[in-house]
Write an enzyme that holds these catalytic residues in place. Structure first.
Site, mmCIF file in Angstrom:
data_model
loop_
_atom_site.group_PDB
_atom_site.id
_atom_site.type_symbol
_atom_site.label_atom_id
_atom_site.label_comp_id
_atom_site.label_asym_id
_atom_site.label_seq_id
_atom_site.Cartn_x
_atom_site.Cartn_y
_atom_site.Cartn_z
ATOM 1 N N GLU A 91 15.497 -7.780 56.283
ATOM 2 C CA GLU A 91 15.874 -6.410 56.630
ATOM 3 C C GLU A 91 15.942 -5.512 55.395
ATOM 4 O O GLU A 91 16.222 -5.975 54.289
ATOM 5 C CB GLU A 91 17.230 -6.418 57.362
ATOM 6 C CG GLU A 91 17.102 -7.057 58.733
ATOM 7 C CD GLU A 91 18.417 -7.235 59.465
ATOM 8 O OE1 GLU A 91 18.376 -7.299 60.706
ATOM 9 O OE2 GLU A 91 19.475 -7.318 58.815
ATOM 10 N N CYS A 113 20.583 -16.105 51.601
ATOM 11 C CA CYS A 113 21.141 -16.099 50.245
ATOM 12 C C CYS A 113 21.969 -17.357 50.043
ATOM 13 O O CYS A 113 22.741 -17.747 50.927
ATOM 14 C CB CYS A 113 22.017 -14.865 50.020
ATOM 15 S SG CYS A 113 22.622 -14.767 48.314
ATOM 16 N N CYS A 117 28.864 -15.926 49.632
ATOM 17 C CA CYS A 117 30.040 -15.045 49.641
ATOM 18 C C CYS A 117 30.623 -15.042 51.062
ATOM 19 O O CYS A 117 29.885 -14.859 52.044
ATOM 20 C CB CYS A 117 29.658 -13.632 49.211
ATOM 21 S SG CYS A 117 28.842 -13.605 47.593
ATOM 22 N N CYS A 120 29.968 -12.261 53.790
ATOM 23 C CA CYS A 120 28.601 -11.744 53.904
ATOM 24 C C CYS A 120 27.788 -12.472 54.981
ATOM 25 O O CYS A 120 27.698 -13.702 54.977
ATOM 26 C CB CYS A 120 27.907 -11.882 52.546
ATOM 27 S SG CYS A 120 26.194 -11.377 52.607
ATOM 28 N N GLY A 163 19.959 -11.335 49.688
ATOM 29 C CA GLY A 163 19.641 -12.194 48.549
ATOM 30 C C GLY A 163 20.305 -11.773 47.253
ATOM 31 O O GLY A 163 20.837 -10.665 47.122
ATOM 32 N N GLU A 164 20.298 -12.693 46.314
ATOM 33 C CA GLU A 164 20.784 -12.439 44.944
ATOM 34 C C GLU A 164 19.537 -12.163 44.103
ATOM 35 O O GLU A 164 18.740 -13.084 43.825
ATOM 36 C CB GLU A 164 21.552 -13.672 44.445
ATOM 37 C CG GLU A 164 21.701 -13.799 42.945
ATOM 38 C CD GLU A 164 22.352 -12.598 42.266
ATOM 39 O OE1 GLU A 164 23.460 -12.218 42.652
ATOM 40 O OE2 GLU A 164 21.725 -12.052 41.333
ATOM 41 N N SER A 195 21.279 -5.355 41.511
ATOM 42 C CA SER A 195 22.640 -5.840 41.654
ATOM 43 C C SER A 195 22.679 -7.356 41.462
ATOM 44 O O SER A 195 21.742 -8.049 41.828
ATOM 45 C CB SER A 195 23.089 -5.463 43.073
ATOM 46 O OG SER A 195 24.229 -6.143 43.418
ATOM 47 N N SER A 218 28.632 -7.416 40.566
ATOM 48 C CA SER A 218 29.632 -7.500 41.616
ATOM 49 C C SER A 218 30.645 -8.585 41.262
ATOM 50 O O SER A 218 30.269 -9.723 40.992
ATOM 51 C CB SER A 218 28.912 -7.827 42.929
ATOM 52 O OG SER A 218 29.830 -7.861 43.959
ATOM 53 N N ASP A 292 34.069 -0.772 50.704
ATOM 54 C CA ASP A 292 34.817 -1.401 51.802
ATOM 55 C C ASP A 292 34.068 -2.618 52.316
ATOM 56 O O ASP A 292 32.854 -2.549 52.529
ATOM 57 C CB ASP A 292 34.939 -0.417 52.981
ATOM 58 C CG ASP A 292 36.077 0.564 52.764
ATOM 59 O OD1 ASP A 292 36.799 0.431 51.759
ATOM 60 O OD2 ASP A 292 36.224 1.459 53.613
ATOM 61 N N CYS A 337 26.605 -3.014 53.603
ATOM 62 C CA CYS A 337 26.615 -4.107 52.630
ATOM 63 C C CYS A 337 27.214 -5.350 53.257
ATOM 64 O O CYS A 337 28.286 -5.301 53.853
ATOM 65 C CB CYS A 337 27.470 -3.742 51.425
ATOM 66 S SG CYS A 337 26.785 -2.436 50.440
HETATM 67 S S1 SF4 Z 1 27.022 -10.601 49.066
HETATM 68 FE FE1 SF4 Z 1 24.977 -10.631 48.072
HETATM 69 S S2 SF4 Z 1 25.097 -12.435 46.705
HETATM 70 FE FE2 SF4 Z 1 26.797 -12.669 48.164
HETATM 71 S S3 SF4 Z 1 25.935 -13.944 49.823
HETATM 72 FE FE3 SF4 Z 1 25.630 -11.775 50.415
HETATM 73 S S4 SF4 Z 1 23.556 -11.270 49.735
HETATM 74 FE FE4 SF4 Z 1 24.198 -13.141 48.624
#
Ligand code: SF4
Length: 344
Positions: A91, A113, A117, A120, A163-164, A195, A218, A292, A337
């Site tokens: 996406e 990813c 986190c 997420c 993704g990272e 990021s 982050s 947020d 996010c």
């Molecule tokens: S916040 Fe970013 S780094 Fe963390 S799991 Fe989600 S996509 Fe990956």
């Protein structure tokens, strides 16, 4: 065979030189394909003057298949769901900017990813792979076509989607170089942000390579104990080490380093958290972006207005550096996010 969207402009110049094609041919080809979105190979020679010496080595140029586009009724954010040739969903988000007619694009760099986190949705996806450079550029090109159709311009790009980005370092940097290239994406380097959740060797590499893009680091939380709970994979690196890399970046750039901080009610927005952040950052010049949390599962909620006000007041006391509240839009369409999950 070569795909002009699948390496940095510098690398394409090298490949072309090995084939006996000159720099002008590369500039014309990137202008035709990336700047003008021309996929008809006959036009490359006829309209753009690219030599056969180069076009004969260009393979078919695949596209991501755009499956759905949804628009937020609340704030106009748009989410695009693409399907890759191997059937994976990713996406991309179109972000309306304050400037009339301008939009930015939030690009994905991986499918899924591995960073895990806890707040997420992307982390909960099973399929994971790096995206190719052309798959990143194609997201941008398709967004640009949609924007242009409604009289808008894409003026910026953020690598903050799925993704990272630093786990796919080379391809992300190549894509950013293509976006910045004056005869490809024509986007200002300062309007491109990459990021990371805090991969120290890659932050140092990025700093040493002196890229012109902006970096956003982050943190998740300011202590190792809280990070282990919220950003468990990133927390394998001590937060002090992440901050040391951030400091090296700020000093090398002679500029504030951008830190982002996902605010979660009852988790990381207390006075104690503000004090820990202040101690961690010390005199490193930073700009702290507060975002947020958006968690469709309901496990984590954003701070209440009172909690946020108290946290910001505490940051004024303990951090004493610029704090910006970053809007994470498209909540009603799961485009905010941490909510991208390839579900459309
Ligand atoms: S916040 Fe970013 S780094 Fe963390 S799991 Fe989600 S996509 Fe990956």
């Amino acid at each position: 065979m070569i795909d002009p969207r699948d390496q940095s402009p510098a690398e394409l110049h090298r490949l072309a030189a090995n084939l006996g094609a000159d720099d002008a041919a590369v500039r014309k080809l990137l202008t035709a394909v990336v700047t003008r979105g021309e996929f008809d190979r006959r036009a490359w020679g006829e309209r753009f003057g690219v030599t056969r010496r180069l076009t004969d080595h260009i393979g078919d140029l695949p596209r991501l298949r755009l499956e759905t586009t949804v628009t937020s009724a609340v704030d106009g954010f748009q989410k695009l769901k693409f399907i890759t040739a191997d059937g994976l969903a990713l996406e991309t988000v179109i972000i309306p900017l304050h400037k009339e007619g301008a939009v930015s694009v939030c690009l994905s760099s991986q499918v899924g990813c591995a960073m895990g986190c806890v707040f997420c949705a992307t982390a909960r996806m099973t399929s994971r792979r790096n995206l190719a450079t052309w798959e990143i550029i194609d997201q941008w090109m398709q967004v640009r076509a949609i924007a242009q159709a409604s009289g808008k311009r894409v003026t910026g790009a953020v690598f903050m989607g799925m993704g990272e980005p630093f786990l796919n370092y080379d391809r992300v940097i190549a894509a950013a170089e293509l976006l910045r290239c004056p005869y490809a994406g024509q986007t200002a380097g300062s309007a491109i942000t990459i990021s990371t959740v805090g991969l120290v060797p890659e932050i140092d590499r990025y700093t040493n390579e002196r890229h012109p893009f902006r970096l956003s680091i982050s943190l998740g939380a300011a202590t190792d104990e809280k990070r282990a709970r919220l950003v468990p994979v990133a927390a394998r690196t001590r937060v002090a080490d992440v901050m040391a890399a951030a400091r090296r970046h700020a000093l090398a750039r002679r500029d504030r380093v951008m830190l982002s901080y996902v605010c979660i009610s009852g988790e990381n927005v207390s006075e104690e958290d503000a004090r820990a952040l202040g101690e961690l950052v010390g005199d490193t010049p930073v700009r702290l972006d507060l975002i947020d949390v958006t968690d469709p599962t309901g496990r984590f909620s954003p701070p209440t207005p009172e909690e946020l006000r108290a946290f910001r007041d505490a940051l004024t006391t303990h951090l004493g550096q610029p704090v910006v509240r970053r809007y994470s839009g498209g909540k009603d369409i799961q485009a905010a996010c941490g909510t991208l999950a390839g579900t459309g």
